[in-house]
Design a protein around this motif. Structure first.
Motif, short mmCIF file in Angstrom:
data_model
loop_
_atom_site.label_atom_id
_atom_site.label_comp_id
_atom_site.label_asym_id
_atom_site.label_seq_id
_atom_site.Cartn_x
_atom_site.Cartn_y
_atom_site.Cartn_z
N ARG A 1 27.08 4.00 -1.89
CA ARG A 1 28.15 3.85 -2.87
C ARG A 1 28.28 2.40 -3.34
O ARG A 1 29.05 2.13 -4.28
N GLU A 2 27.58 1.50 -2.70
CA GLU A 2 27.66 0.10 -3.07
C GLU A 2 26.61 -0.24 -4.13
O GLU A 2 25.56 0.39 -4.21
N HIS A 3 26.94 -1.25 -4.91
CA HIS A 3 26.02 -1.76 -5.92
C HIS A 3 25.93 -3.27 -5.70
O HIS A 3 26.91 -4.00 -5.89
N ASN A 4 24.74 -3.75 -5.27
CA ASN A 4 24.58 -5.16 -4.90
C ASN A 4 23.61 -5.84 -5.85
O ASN A 4 22.64 -5.24 -6.33
N ASP A 5 23.90 -7.10 -6.14
CA ASP A 5 23.03 -7.94 -6.97
C ASP A 5 22.32 -8.94 -6.06
O ASP A 5 22.95 -9.66 -5.28
N TYR A 6 21.00 -9.00 -6.19
CA TYR A 6 20.18 -9.90 -5.37
C TYR A 6 19.43 -10.87 -6.27
O TYR A 6 19.04 -10.54 -7.40
N THR A 7 19.23 -12.07 -5.74
CA THR A 7 18.34 -13.05 -6.36
C THR A 7 17.39 -13.55 -5.27
O THR A 7 17.83 -14.03 -4.22
N GLN B 1 3.70 -26.12 0.97
CA GLN B 1 4.76 -25.54 1.79
C GLN B 1 5.54 -24.53 0.97
O GLN B 1 5.81 -24.75 -0.22
N GLU B 2 5.91 -23.41 1.64
CA GLU B 2 6.63 -22.33 0.94
C GLU B 2 8.01 -22.17 1.55
O GLU B 2 8.18 -22.23 2.77
N THR B 3 9.00 -21.95 0.70
CA THR B 3 10.36 -21.63 1.17
C THR B 3 10.84 -20.39 0.42
O THR B 3 10.55 -20.20 -0.77
N MET B 4 11.55 -19.54 1.15
CA MET B 4 12.09 -18.30 0.56
C MET B 4 13.61 -18.39 0.64
O MET B 4 14.18 -18.70 1.69
N THR B 5 14.26 -18.11 -0.49
CA THR B 5 15.72 -18.16 -0.55
C THR B 5 16.23 -16.85 -1.14
O THR B 5 15.65 -16.32 -2.08
N VAL B 6 17.32 -16.35 -0.55
CA VAL B 6 17.89 -15.06 -0.98
C VAL B 6 19.40 -15.24 -1.16
O VAL B 6 20.07 -15.84 -0.30
N TRP B 7 19.89 -14.73 -2.30
CA TRP B 7 21.32 -14.65 -2.54
C TRP B 7 21.72 -13.19 -2.69
O TRP B 7 21.05 -12.42 -3.39
N LYS B 8 22.75 -12.80 -2.02
CA LYS B 8 23.29 -11.44 -2.16
C LYS B 8 24.70 -11.56 -2.72
O LYS B 8 25.58 -12.13 -2.07
N ASN B 9 24.85 -11.04 -3.93
CA ASN B 9 26.14 -11.16 -4.63
C ASN B 9 26.59 -12.62 -4.65
O ASN B 9 27.74 -12.95 -4.32
N VAL C 1 25.92 -14.99 -2.66
CA VAL C 1 26.16 -15.59 -1.34
C VAL C 1 24.79 -15.90 -0.72
O VAL C 1 23.95 -14.99 -0.58
N LEU C 2 24.58 -17.15 -0.36
CA LEU C 2 23.30 -17.57 0.23
C LEU C 2 23.14 -16.93 1.62
O LEU C 2 24.05 -16.98 2.45
N GLN C 3 21.97 -16.33 1.88
CA GLN C 3 21.71 -15.65 3.14
C GLN C 3 21.07 -16.62 4.15
O GLN C 3 20.30 -17.52 3.78
N THR D 1 18.86 -17.44 7.91
CA THR D 1 17.47 -17.16 8.30
C THR D 1 17.29 -15.71 8.73
O THR D 1 16.36 -15.01 8.29
N ASN D 2 18.15 -15.20 9.60
CA ASN D 2 18.02 -13.82 10.06
C ASN D 2 18.23 -12.83 8.93
O ASN D 2 17.54 -11.80 8.84
N GLU D 3 19.16 -13.14 8.06
CA GLU D 3 19.42 -12.25 6.92
C GLU D 3 18.22 -12.23 5.97
O GLU D 3 17.89 -11.18 5.41
N ARG D 4 17.57 -13.38 5.78
CA ARG D 4 16.38 -13.41 4.92
C ARG D 4 15.26 -12.57 5.54
O ARG D 4 14.55 -11.84 4.84
N ARG D 5 15.08 -12.69 6.87
CA ARG D 5 14.03 -11.91 7.54
C ARG D 5 14.32 -10.41 7.41
O ARG D 5 13.41 -9.61 7.15
N ASN D 6 15.55 -10.02 7.60
CA ASN D 6 15.92 -8.61 7.46
C ASN D 6 15.74 -8.12 6.01
O ASN D 6 15.35 -6.97 5.78
#
Length: 587
Positions: free
Chosen positions: A100-106, A119-127, A129-131, A133-138
């Motif tokens: 039922r949720e609608h989430n926006d990711y970047t 060197q590589e870096t990965m960054t994730v935002w959920k709605n 909100v910056l995620q 390390t564990n949240e990025r892996r998940n």
């Protein structure tokens, strides 16, 4: 997943910053078409989407190692690569309905190159909100299961090559992706694990049994060897005790028979010599005292008068010296001259002063005194010292000397008695036997020392063998347990095979239906295909229903053989038409 925006910076043919805004509020717009000439960057865009979503998984690498970074380095814009310090990135913004949720990711993957170091870096935002390390892996695991990498080409594909994706000789196999997507990959994992248990080396149990028996034999040998060494040690200890007892018995027997050692006999002789030298010294002292001290002790009263007499003679001698000085003409002349200088010029005054001086300095009545000893200065010192020594001499020394002489004579008698009672007739035999026994003791002690060192080494070896035996025993127990597991796994494997066949049949039927429906929508060309078949290996086959004359088949067979026929009509039609080469030849 609905992609809203794709941003590229120095990736592939896209130099500097480029953006694709795909956002739309129209629910009917579900398909995005990217058009362009050859080399315009269509394939690069699809590659960028794959890399951003999956990283090293996009190229089939299990880890982000040197091969992955080499691939990324080749994908970075060539003009940007010239720079010593360069940045490139891919950023994708998308929406995802999750229940039922609608989430926006970047999601952003950024590469920084400095002096050929990538060197590589990965960054994730959920709605927004910056995620962490564990949240990025998940989130990465979430994407892998949301749309498996092999399934991505169903959503992003080159329209000119869409048909190649489904032919049996295509490079991409969607089986694993469909299994993950449908959740049936768990059965694959379980099935493979069960097969691994069953296909384990059948000789492993025999090898483990032989290893256990070998370790047990080596352990018993090491244990037996240690016990033998300990027994040898006990034997050595008993021999040492017995040799000590023999040596003590030999000494006691020799002593009982009056035998003494050469050292003991020499010691008695030395003690006797000491006593004789002591008595000789005491006798010399006694004779000296009798000659030098005893007479003066007898004349003690006369000796007491010596020092006063010497003192009187010393005073008389001083008096006479002073008197001679005062009466000397030279002194009188100098004295009178001195008196004249101070104003006493009359002869009578000078005589009175001189008379007064004599009366003052010349004290005592020495006119009728006559010296007895008339000693010189050195003689006076020596005589005074002798008299003082005689006055302080302890007369008990005579009785002490007598007592010491008596005791020394008694000790000498005892020593002579021991020497008389001693026997050194068999001394050489005693020394020889003693030397032999002491030599045996030295050899036995050396053997005992070596034996104790050997026990330490063998104990360590036994401990090692014990650990190895325990490990072999544990391994054998584990294998015996695994045999029970194998028996159970055999039944589980049969059950899983039946279950897989049922699940595959249902999954294949569903995928065939969905693919046919979607391809009918996408492909506008009529009679492009009539049906879809997916085999057990999940290879996709498109086929058309078409009549082929027997004469045509015969011509195909004549020119290319069965292989040529198979290439012309396709694998599925070939299998459908016949099962063996004899059948097609008969036809």
């Amino acid at each position: 997943m609905k992609i809203n925006k794709i941003e590229l910076y120095n990736f592939g043919s896209y130099e500097d910053y480029c953006v694709f805004d795909l956002s739309s509020n129209d629910p009917a717009k579900k398909i995005v078409v990217i058009g362009g000439k050859n080399g315009a960057g269509k394939t690069t865009l699809f590659t960028a989407i794959e890399v951003c979503l999956y990283g090293h998984y996009a190229f089939g690498y299990k880890i982000a190692g040197k091969f992955y970074f080499k691939t990324i380095s080749e994908l970075i814009n060539r003009n940007a690569r010239i720079k010593e310090d360069m940045v490139a990135y891919i950023r994708i913004s998308f929406s995802q309905a999750e229940g039922r949720e609608h989430n926006d990711y970047t999601l952003e993957r950024r590469w920084h190159v400095h002096r050929d170091n990538l060197q590589e870096t990965m960054t994730v935002w959920k709605n927004d909100v910056l995620q962490d390390t564990n949240e990025r892996r998940n989130f990465q695991n979430y994407l892998l299961h949301l749309i498996p990498p092999d399934m991505l080409k169903l959503y992003f594909f080159d329209g000119e090559k869409i048909a190649d994706y489904f032919f049996s000789d295509a490079q991409v196999n969607i089986r694993d992706a469909l299994m993950v997507l449908s959740g049936n990959d768990t059965f694959d994992i379980l099935y493979n694990n069960v097969k691994r248990v069953l296909y384990r080396d059948k000789n492993e149990q025999n090898d483990s049994s032989e290893r256990y028996l070998k370790c047990q034999r080596l352990y018993e040998e090491s244990k037996s060897k240690l016990e033998q060494t300990k027994e040898q040690r006990q034997e050595l200890l008993e021999k040492i005790d017995q040799t000590h007892a023999n040596l003590d018995e030999l000494k006691e027997d020799y002593k009982t028979k009056g035998g003494i050692t050469l050292q003991q006999w020499q010691s008695l002789q030395a003690d006797l010599t000491v006593e004789e030298e002591l008595r000789e010294q005491l006798n010399r002292e006694r004779k000296q005292l009798a000659a030098e001290v005893l007479p003066f002790i007898i004349l003690k009263k006369l000796v007491a008068k010596v020092l006063p007499q010497i003192n009187d003679e010393e005073a008389f001698r001083s008096y006479k010296i002073l008197e001679n000085k005062l009466t000397a003409p030279s002194f009188i002349a100098e004295f009178e001259a001195a008196l004249s200088e101070v104003g006493l010029s009359q002869a009578k005054q000078r005589e009175q002063v001189l008379q007064h001086l004599n009366e003052t300095l010349l004290v005592g009545d020495w006119d009728d005194y006559s010296p007895l000893f008339s000693l010189s200065q050195d003689e006076t010192i020596r005589v005074s010292a002798i008299v003082q020594h005689l006055q302080t001499f302890n007369t008990n020394r005579f009785s002490d000397i007598k007592n010491q002489l008596t005791k020394s004579i008694e000790r000498s008698k005892l020593i002579r008695g021991k020497i008389k009672d001693s026997n050194i007739e068999h001394l050489s035999d005693f020394v020889r036997q003693t030397t032999l026994l002491e030599g045996e003791l030295e050899v036995l002690s050396t053997k005992l020392e070596h034996n104790e060192l050997q026990i330490v080494v063998e104990k360590e070896d036994l401990e090692t063998k014990t650990k190895i035996l325990q490990s072999a025993r544990d391994d054998l127990k584990e294998l015996l347990k695994q045999e029970s597991v194998k028996n159970l796994s055999s039944r589980v494997l049969l059950l899983l095979e039946d279950l897989q066949e049922h699940l595959y049949t249902r999954l294949i039927a569903e995928v065939e239906r969905c693919l046919k429906y979607k391809l009918d929508q996408l492909i506008s060309k009529a009679d492009f295909f009539d049906d879809i078949r997916i085999d057990q290996s999940f290879n996709v086959h498109l086929f058309r229903n078409q009549e082929i004359l027997v004469t045509d088949l015969q011509q195909m067979l004549k020119i290319g053989g069965t292989k040529g026929v198979r290439q012309k009509i396709g694998d599925l039609a070939y299998q459908y038409f016949t099962n063996t080469e004899e059948d097609i030849s008969y036809a």
